[in-house]
Design an enzyme around this catalytic site. Structure first.
Site, PDB file in Angstrom:
ATOM      1  N   HIS A 192       0.772  -1.228   0.049  1.00 21.65           N
ATOM      2  CA  HIS A 192      -0.092  -0.264  -0.019  1.00 21.65           C
ATOM      3  C   HIS A 192       0.756   1.148   0.007  1.00 21.65           C
ATOM      4  O   HIS A 192       0.381   2.276  -0.358  1.00 21.65           O
ATOM      5  CB  HIS A 192      -0.946   0.037   1.128  1.00 21.65           C
ATOM      6  CG  HIS A 192      -0.697   0.100   2.487  1.00 21.65           C
ATOM      7  ND1 HIS A 192       0.237  -0.583   3.114  1.00 21.65           N
ATOM      8  CD2 HIS A 192      -0.310   1.484   3.255  1.00 21.65           C
ATOM      9  CE1 HIS A 192       0.697  -0.077   4.279  1.00 21.65           C
ATOM     10  NE2 HIS A 192       0.353   0.990   4.401  1.00 21.65           N
ATOM     11  N   GLU A 230       7.366   4.447  13.863  1.00 22.27           N
ATOM     12  CA  GLU A 230       6.061   4.530  14.305  1.00 22.27           C
ATOM     13  C   GLU A 230       5.673   4.727  15.815  1.00 22.27           C
ATOM     14  O   GLU A 230       6.554   4.131  16.647  1.00 22.27           O
ATOM     15  CB  GLU A 230       5.175   3.432  13.907  1.00 22.27           C
ATOM     16  CG  GLU A 230       5.218   3.405  12.486  1.00 22.27           C
ATOM     17  CD  GLU A 230       4.348   2.135  11.964  1.00 22.27           C
ATOM     18  OE1 GLU A 230       3.132   2.331  11.766  1.00 22.27           O
ATOM     19  OE2 GLU A 230       4.765   1.117  11.960  1.00 22.27           O
ATOM     20  N   ASP A 249       8.502  -6.984   8.206  1.00 19.66           N
ATOM     21  CA  ASP A 249       7.068  -6.237   8.303  1.00 19.66           C
ATOM     22  C   ASP A 249       7.171  -4.901   7.300  1.00 19.66           C
ATOM     23  O   ASP A 249       6.493  -4.483   6.539  1.00 19.66           O
ATOM     24  CB  ASP A 249       6.691  -5.658   9.597  1.00 19.66           C
ATOM     25  CG  ASP A 249       5.222  -5.019   9.675  1.00 19.66           C
ATOM     26  OD1 ASP A 249       4.534  -5.553   8.903  1.00 19.66           O
ATOM     27  OD2 ASP A 249       5.424  -4.249  10.391  1.00 19.66           O
ATOM     28  N   HIS A 254       7.712  -2.770   2.331  1.00 13.92           N
ATOM     29  CA  HIS A 254       7.511  -1.307   1.913  1.00 13.92           C
ATOM     30  C   HIS A 254       8.897  -0.455   1.401  1.00 13.92           C
ATOM     31  O   HIS A 254       8.906   0.173   0.573  1.00 13.92           O
ATOM     32  CB  HIS A 254       6.656  -0.535   2.972  1.00 13.92           C
ATOM     33  CG  HIS A 254       5.678  -1.361   3.401  1.00 13.92           C
ATOM     34  ND1 HIS A 254       4.501  -1.649   2.424  1.00 13.92           N
ATOM     35  CD2 HIS A 254       5.040  -1.825   4.643  1.00 13.92           C
ATOM     36  CE1 HIS A 254       3.263  -2.441   3.212  1.00 13.92           C
ATOM     37  NE2 HIS A 254       3.769  -2.504   4.622  1.00 13.92           N
ATOM     38  N   LYS A 362       8.800   0.228  15.654  1.00  6.64           N
ATOM     39  CA  LYS A 362       7.554   0.505  16.656  1.00  6.64           C
ATOM     40  C   LYS A 362       8.012   1.137  17.945  1.00  6.64           C
ATOM     41  O   LYS A 362       9.050   1.056  18.501  1.00  6.64           O
ATOM     42  CB  LYS A 362       6.941  -0.843  16.894  1.00  6.64           C
ATOM     43  CG  LYS A 362       6.369  -1.637  15.683  1.00  6.64           C
ATOM     44  CD  LYS A 362       5.463  -0.934  15.236  1.00  6.64           C
ATOM     45  CE  LYS A 362       4.873  -1.882  13.873  1.00  6.64           C
ATOM     46  NZ  LYS A 362       3.912  -1.296  13.037  1.00  6.64           N
TER      47      LYS A 362
HETATM   48  O1  LIG Z   1       1.122   4.009   8.390  1.00  6.24           O
HETATM   49  P1  LIG Z   1       0.362   2.756   7.855  1.00  6.24           P
HETATM   50  O2  LIG Z   1      -0.137   3.166   6.084  1.00  6.24           O
HETATM   51  O3  LIG Z   1      -0.610   2.085   8.536  1.00  6.24           O
HETATM   52  O4  LIG Z   1       1.652   1.848   7.244  1.00  6.24           O
HETATM   53  C1  LIG Z   1       2.136   1.322   8.148  1.00  6.24           C
HETATM   54  C2  LIG Z   1       1.785  -0.099   8.650  1.00  6.24           C
HETATM   55  O5  LIG Z   1       2.065  -1.035   7.210  1.00  6.24           O
HETATM   56  C3  LIG Z   1       1.814  -2.191   7.638  1.00  6.24           C
HETATM   57  O6  LIG Z   1       1.849  -3.089   6.245  1.00  6.24           O
HETATM   58  C4  LIG Z   1       2.581  -2.888   8.616  1.00  6.24           C
HETATM   59  O7  LIG Z   1       2.244  -4.293   9.028  1.00  6.24           O
HETATM   60  C5  LIG Z   1       2.330  -2.416  10.001  1.00  6.24           C
HETATM   61  O8  LIG Z   1       3.217  -2.650  11.042  1.00  6.24           O
HETATM   62  C6  LIG Z   1       2.719  -0.703   9.731  1.00  6.24           C
HETATM   63  O9  LIG Z   1       2.332  -0.060  10.958  1.00  6.24           O
END
Ligand SMILES: O=P(O)(O)OC[C@H]1O[C@@H](O)[C@H](O)[C@@H](O)[C@@H]1O
Length: 495
Positions: A192, A230, A249, A254, A362
């Protein structure tokens, strides 16, 4: 911002045609929290888009239960009442064992049939069917094996959630299996981040601005940092996260994709083929910095602490977080990291010698989510100017969407002194959620914002070397209190 999918003739593959989205794992959290609201944001922008959702999972659900969930989630995503009613009325839930061919056959027949309440005569029979795997990789592989014995709809697209496989060998095996089902251009490995508005901006920024195009090389860029730190902690996701950890993860799934967009060679056109080719070439050229995982990577885990956050209105609140190893569902023996950093080099003539640091964690107190290009010093600072010359930087904020150019200017009240000035732009609010942007492309049969099989394998290749060094305990597990900043020694670009 409008969807990036280019317009194509309505009867071509890769076009905006009626689609049925079949979600495997529909009772899971991802469907309710991200997929359906993503469709909702798509419908907010394109209320007439023809989409039907069929949820499939192992559990029995009372009549109307899934429709109600669809209604609520589409509304949450911003869809108007009319679109919500139309899509919800055409949606349904089918109890399915997705590892069983007969059960899958029934599901796909239902997907190809007219929606309940639709006049069969009006049904064009040409809906694109997208089978979305909101499932863990081991189950995804079993479902693909079961699909080998199913009569597949004419133009079936497969959309697969991350992680795609569990290592390079696993990703290769899954790619080989998937290739027996549908052609590669009908496979969408979902990330995403590729739908995030400022990630999309990287393309325009790099290739539509002479001033950036000219300096986007190792001649001028000294280092690159891509970080996604995060404040969120485990948030009840131990069942998934304790097996994944920060490297798999976030970095594998990503940040390497973002890095590919930042470092790729200019594609001749923004089409799925050219874009995917350019990204794959950058990933193929990527190596660990110095070729050694023990010096190119760091890992850490949070201990108990207090995280302070602010909501959208700026209201601050604090929450206490236990040590990661004391979180519900965590197995301390697994040694999962909650903060990971890897330094890489894209070993080609544009980037050789430029360290590219990817980091995510995290439960951090300072949430830096950005791409930072740090520019090299000028070759000669005219004598008379009183240094030091602050580093020039381009900072692309990934959430919230911002852009900053930090440049050196004269200090106030000191015409020969140097200081840093920041030109900051709050980018427009994206109307589409990242999942909406990515799903829009998939429903249109366009793979531009999804990951190609070879790129997924490359991302694992890069991370597997680090994971092997960590498994052999060659890199110490550090600790940081929840709510603290990334440890000083990790050398974050901005403090
Ligand atoms: O900030 P967004 O768009 O939720 O993306 C971050 C998240 O992306 C997800 O794909 C992870 O599994 C999560 O751990 C993460 O928090």
């Amino acid at each position: 911002m409008s969807s990036v999918t280019p317009p194509t003739a309505a009867d071509e593959p890769g076009s905006n045609r009626a689609a049925t989205l079949v979600v495997l794992g529909a009772s899971g959290d991802l469907t309710r929290r991200l997929l359906l609201p993503g469709i909702g944001s798509l419908l907010a922008q394109e209320p007439d888009r023809e989409v039907r959702v069929i949820g499939a999972d192992r559990d029995e659900r009372p009549d109307g239960d899934f429709d109600a969930e669809v209604r609520a989630a589409l509304t949450e995503g911003g869809a108007g009442d009319e679109a919500v009613e139309r899509v919800a009325a055409a949606s349904s839930y089918l109890r399915t064992d997705a590892t069983d061919s007969a059960s899958l056959q029934r599901l796909l027949e239902a997907a190809a049939a007219p929606a309940p309440g639709t006049d069969a005569a009006e049904h064009d029979g040409e809906r694109r069917v997208v089978l979305y795997f909101a499932l863990p990789p081991a189950v995804t592989a079993k479902v693909c094996s079961a699909l080998l014995d199913v009569d597949l709809p004419a133009e079936l697209h497969l959309a697969m959630e991350k992680p795609f496989g569990e290592d390079e060998a696993g990703a290769r095996a899954l790619n080989a299996l998937v290739a027996r089902l549908v052609p590669e251009d009908q496979v969408h490995r979902v990330d995403h981040f590729l739908g995030m508005s400022t990630v999309l901006d990287i393309i325009a920024l790099r290739f539509a601005n002479r001033m950036f195009q000219a300096v986007w090389t190792g001649e001028h860029v000294e280092s690159i940092e891509i970080a996604y730190d995060e404040a969120l902690a485990l948030e009840g996701r131990a069942g998934y996260y304790d097996h994944a950890g920060a490297l798999r993860d976030m970095i594998q799934s990503h940040l390497l994709q973002v890095m590919a967009l930042v470092t790729m060679e200019p594609p001749a056109s923004i089409t799925d083929r050219d874009l995917r080719d350019a990204k794959a070439a950058a990933l193929r050229a990527t190596r660990l910095w110095g070729g050694d995982a023990t010096t190119a990577s760091r890992r850490a885990r949070y201990t108990a602490g207090t995280i302070e956050t602010a909501d959208a209105s700026g209201e601050r609140s604090e929450r206490s977080v236990p040590s990661y190893v004391d979180e519900d569902g965590v197995d301390p023996a697994r040694g999962t990291e909650t903060l990971a950093q890897v330094t890489l080099e894209v070993a080609n003539s544009r980037w050789a010698g430029v360290p590219i640091t990817l980091r995510s964690g995290k439960a951090l107190g300072v949430t830096q989510k950005h791409v930072v290009l740090t520019f090299a010093d000028v070759r000669h600072l005219p004598s008379g100017l009183t240094g030091p010359d602050p580093k020039d930087r381009l900072v692309i904020g990934l959430n919230p969407d911002t852009m900053e150019l930090r440049v050196t200017t004269n200090a106030s009240h000191d015409p020969l002194g140097l200081a840093q000035s920041v030109m900051r732009a709050d980018m427009r609010q994206a109307s589409l959620r990242p999942y909406g942007e990515v799903l829009g492309g998939i429903l249109d049969g366009n793979g531009m914002l999804t990951v190609r099989g070879d790129a997924a394998e490359e991302c694992w290749r890069i991370c597997d070397e680090v994971l092997a060094a960590w498994a052999a305990d060659e890199v110490p597990m550090e600790e940081y209190p929840a709510g603290s900043d990334v440890p000083e020694a990790w050398g974050a670009a901005l403090r």
